[in-house]
Structure formats: structure tokens, C-alpha cells
Design an enzyme around this catalytic site. Structure first.
Site, mmCIF file in Angstrom:
data_model
loop_
_atom_site.group_PDB
_atom_site.id
_atom_site.type_symbol
_atom_site.label_atom_id
_atom_site.label_comp_id
_atom_site.label_asym_id
_atom_site.label_seq_id
_atom_site.Cartn_x
_atom_site.Cartn_y
_atom_site.Cartn_z
ATOM 1 N N GLU A 139 -122.436 -61.610 -16.437
ATOM 2 C CA GLU A 139 -123.594 -62.271 -16.589
ATOM 3 C C GLU A 139 -124.686 -61.780 -16.076
ATOM 4 O O GLU A 139 -124.611 -61.054 -14.700
ATOM 5 C CB GLU A 139 -123.426 -63.752 -16.283
ATOM 6 C CG GLU A 139 -124.853 -64.694 -16.499
ATOM 7 C CD GLU A 139 -124.836 -66.088 -15.975
ATOM 8 O OE1 GLU A 139 -125.695 -66.560 -15.536
ATOM 9 O OE2 GLU A 139 -123.725 -66.644 -16.690
ATOM 10 N N GLY A 143 -124.808 -74.125 -25.049
ATOM 11 C CA GLY A 143 -124.851 -74.217 -26.406
ATOM 12 C C GLY A 143 -125.279 -75.864 -27.133
ATOM 13 O O GLY A 143 -125.699 -76.032 -27.981
ATOM 14 N N ASP A 163 -114.197 -69.579 -17.141
ATOM 15 C CA ASP A 163 -115.841 -69.709 -17.288
ATOM 16 C C ASP A 163 -116.435 -69.796 -15.560
ATOM 17 O O ASP A 163 -116.044 -70.640 -14.944
ATOM 18 C CB ASP A 163 -116.141 -71.126 -17.681
ATOM 19 C CG ASP A 163 -117.383 -71.173 -18.226
ATOM 20 O OD1 ASP A 163 -117.988 -70.173 -18.326
ATOM 21 O OD2 ASP A 163 -117.910 -72.312 -18.322
ATOM 22 N N HIS A 164 -117.418 -68.896 -15.397
ATOM 23 C CA HIS A 164 -118.237 -68.781 -14.321
ATOM 24 C C HIS A 164 -117.097 -68.594 -13.138
ATOM 25 O O HIS A 164 -117.349 -69.235 -12.095
ATOM 26 C CB HIS A 164 -118.909 -69.912 -13.979
ATOM 27 C CG HIS A 164 -120.144 -70.042 -14.972
ATOM 28 N ND1 HIS A 164 -121.084 -69.125 -15.059
ATOM 29 C CD2 HIS A 164 -120.384 -70.746 -16.105
ATOM 30 C CE1 HIS A 164 -122.199 -69.346 -15.855
ATOM 31 N NE2 HIS A 164 -121.728 -70.393 -16.489
ATOM 32 N N HIS A 206 -127.446 -75.068 -18.673
ATOM 33 C CA HIS A 206 -126.097 -76.003 -18.706
ATOM 34 C C HIS A 206 -126.666 -77.299 -18.765
ATOM 35 O O HIS A 206 -127.626 -77.817 -18.082
ATOM 36 C CB HIS A 206 -125.403 -75.513 -17.436
ATOM 37 C CG HIS A 206 -124.853 -74.334 -17.420
ATOM 38 N ND1 HIS A 206 -125.047 -73.328 -16.358
ATOM 39 C CD2 HIS A 206 -123.875 -73.381 -18.211
ATOM 40 C CE1 HIS A 206 -124.686 -72.097 -16.632
ATOM 41 N NE2 HIS A 206 -123.830 -72.064 -17.849
#
Length: 284
Positions: A137, A210, A85-86, A180
Site C-alpha cells: 500500500e 469497498g 489484510d494489513h 475503511h
């Protein structure tokens, strides 16, 4: 079942209009809880690992070994992807790929557009050689989570189309108002832009941040091609809430199993709720 890339699970989700949850790992209890939830719900699942969490858990190799051992011990039969992630650089993505991650995100969204294209293309070339899926992204997701922070900056539709065409990424996270961490006020997602990007990008879309988004907005995002939704903060909130309650009720307690166990159950219950909300239950 061996670990798989995200490509097929997201393409299937996109076609059938549901979303697969990415639930971030923070320690062993998260691995156990998320895999238990996925198996009970018969849902595909993505285990997200940030660079910071990976370092905390002992490195990417340790994380992969922990996930594989837990899957074997728990008898996991549903599709599971382990996803960086990222990822902040080509080097970080390469380390994850060589450690056995089946998917990586290269986040060059803070770089100028052409630099984003260049580094993302480089990651895609290496990842696809190893059968690993890639997420990119554009724009800036707001908020702050595990060192990933920024003010909201919407992704440009034309740049989204160009990035996908020139890099060959498997899915795209266009920043469209999500954040986030906890929301300050009500979430305000750019659905018009999401619909436009879905039309031109040609790949499944990803929604970061989310936690805290109303179910109606989640369903609307899924209808516009969002096939992966990331959740971390809500699991952390629910786990911590239960751990605090247990320790407050038992101030003499020192056995971590007796408070981390209930915390693990809270994570599992939260993940099950999200899988049902995203529509991925019974899709494995």
C-alpha cells in the site's frame, strides 16, 4: 480445490476487466457464507483476515484449518485465496505464510518511502519463495476498521511505479480517497490519479473500503485497473441488522444457531450481490 495465491486470479481479472472481492472473515459463519456465495456464483474469492480477527479466531493456524475444513465439507471447487489484510510487520506476514496463508498484505504505508520499500522487499522475497502473493500500500486509506485507521492521503504516482519496480509486489493498493468503515457523506475517489497509476504501475490495483461506493464508481475503478475490492463493513452491517431483528422478535431466544444462522444468510446474500457488481460471477 486447494487454496491458491491471488496472483493468477487478479491478473486474469485485470485482463478481462472485472474485480475479485476480498471479503473479511470474523468467525465461522463468515467462512461458511462467503464460500457458499462463491460456489453458487462460480466466482473466485479472497478471504481477508486482519491481525485482530485472526487473533480473535484463535490464531492464523486455526483460521487456515477452519477454512480448509469448511472448503472440504462444502465441496468448494472455485479458486480461494486466504489473505492477510494489513499485515503490520514482516514478522506478522511471516507467521501468516508459515500458517498456510496463500497471500499477504504488508502495509508499511505509514513508514517513510524507503522503509516501505525495504520491508516490502523483504516480505516479497519470503512470500514468493513459498508461492505466496504480496499486496503493498501507498498513501493512507481513511477511516477506522479493526484498528486500521488514518486520514486520507493520496498515493503518489511516481512512488507507486518505483515501489512496484523495486519490490516485485503482485498488486498495489494506492490510497485514492476510499475509507475503511462507513463513509461520512459521498465517496470521492481520485479517478484521474487511479488512471495514471494504472498506466505506470503494471500490476493489478486494489481498492480498500469497498462498502458504500456507488456501482458506477466501482465500474469506473475496474476500468482503470482495479482488480481487487475489499468489503467487510457491509457484511457486518447486514449480519448485525438481521441478528437484531431476530432477537427483537424473539426476546426469549438463547440458541445462537437460531440468530447466527439468519445472520449468516445475510452475509451470503450481500457477498453474492457484490460478486455480481464486481463482475466476478461465472468467472471461476
Amino acid at each position: 480445490m486447494p487454496l491458491v495465491s491471488m496472483k493468477e486470479m487478479l491478473e486474469t481479472a485485470n485482463k478481462n476487466r472485472y474485480a475479485v472481492g476480498q471479503f473479511n472473515l470474523n468467525n465461522l459463519e463468515y467462512v461458511q457464507a462467503i464460500l457458499q456465495a462463491a460456489e453458487e456464483e462460480k466466482s473466485p474469492v479472497i478471504l481477508g483476515v486482519s491481525e485482530g480477527a485472526g487473533k480473535y479466531m484463535g490464531g492464523f493456524n486455526v483460521v487456515v484449518a477452519m477454512v480448509k475444513a469448511t472448503m472440504e465439507a462444502q465441496g468448494t471447487t472455485v479458486p480461494v485465496a486466504i489473505h492477510l489484510d494489513h499485515g503490520s510487520s514482516f514478522e506478522s506476514c511471516a507467521k501468516a505464510i508459515h500458517a498456510g496463508f496463500t497471500s499477504v498484505m504488508i502495509d508499511a504505508s505509514h513508514d517513510p518511502f524507503e522503509e516501505n520499500i525495504a520491508v516490502t522487499s523483504k516480505v516479497v522475497e519470503l512470500a514468493h519463495f513459498h508461492g505466496v502473493s504480496v499486496e503493498a500500500e501507498l498513501g493512507t486509506v481513511g477511516g477506522n476498521e479493526d484498528g486500521v485507521q488514518g486520514g486520507i492521503m493520496y498515493a503518489d504516482t511516481n512512488e507507486c511505479k518505483e515501489l512496484v519496480q523495486r519490490t516485485g509486489v503482485d498488486c498495489l493498493a494506492p490510497a485514492l480517497g476510499s475509507v475503511h468503515g462507513p463513509y461520512q457523506g459521498e465517496p470521492n475517489l481520485g479517478f484521474k490519479e487511479m488512471e495514471e497509476i494504472n498506466t505506470v504501475a503494471g500490476v493489478p490495483l486494489v481498492l480498500h473500503g469497498g462498502t458504500g461506493i456507488p456501482v458506477a464508481d466501482i465500474q469506473k475503478a475496474i476500468s482503470y485497473g482495479t482488480s481487487k475490492i475489499n468489503v467487510n463493513t457491509e457484511n457486518q452491517i447486514q449480519q448485525t441488522k438481521v441478528v437484531r431483528e431476530v432477537l427483537e422478535a424473539n426476546p426469549e431466544m438463547i440458541d445462537p444457531r437460531k440468530y447466527l444462522g439468519p445472520g449468516r444468510d445475510a452475509i451470503k446474500d450481500t457477498v453474492i450481490g457484490k460478486m455480481r457488481e464486481f463482475g466476478s460471477s461465472s468467472k471461476a
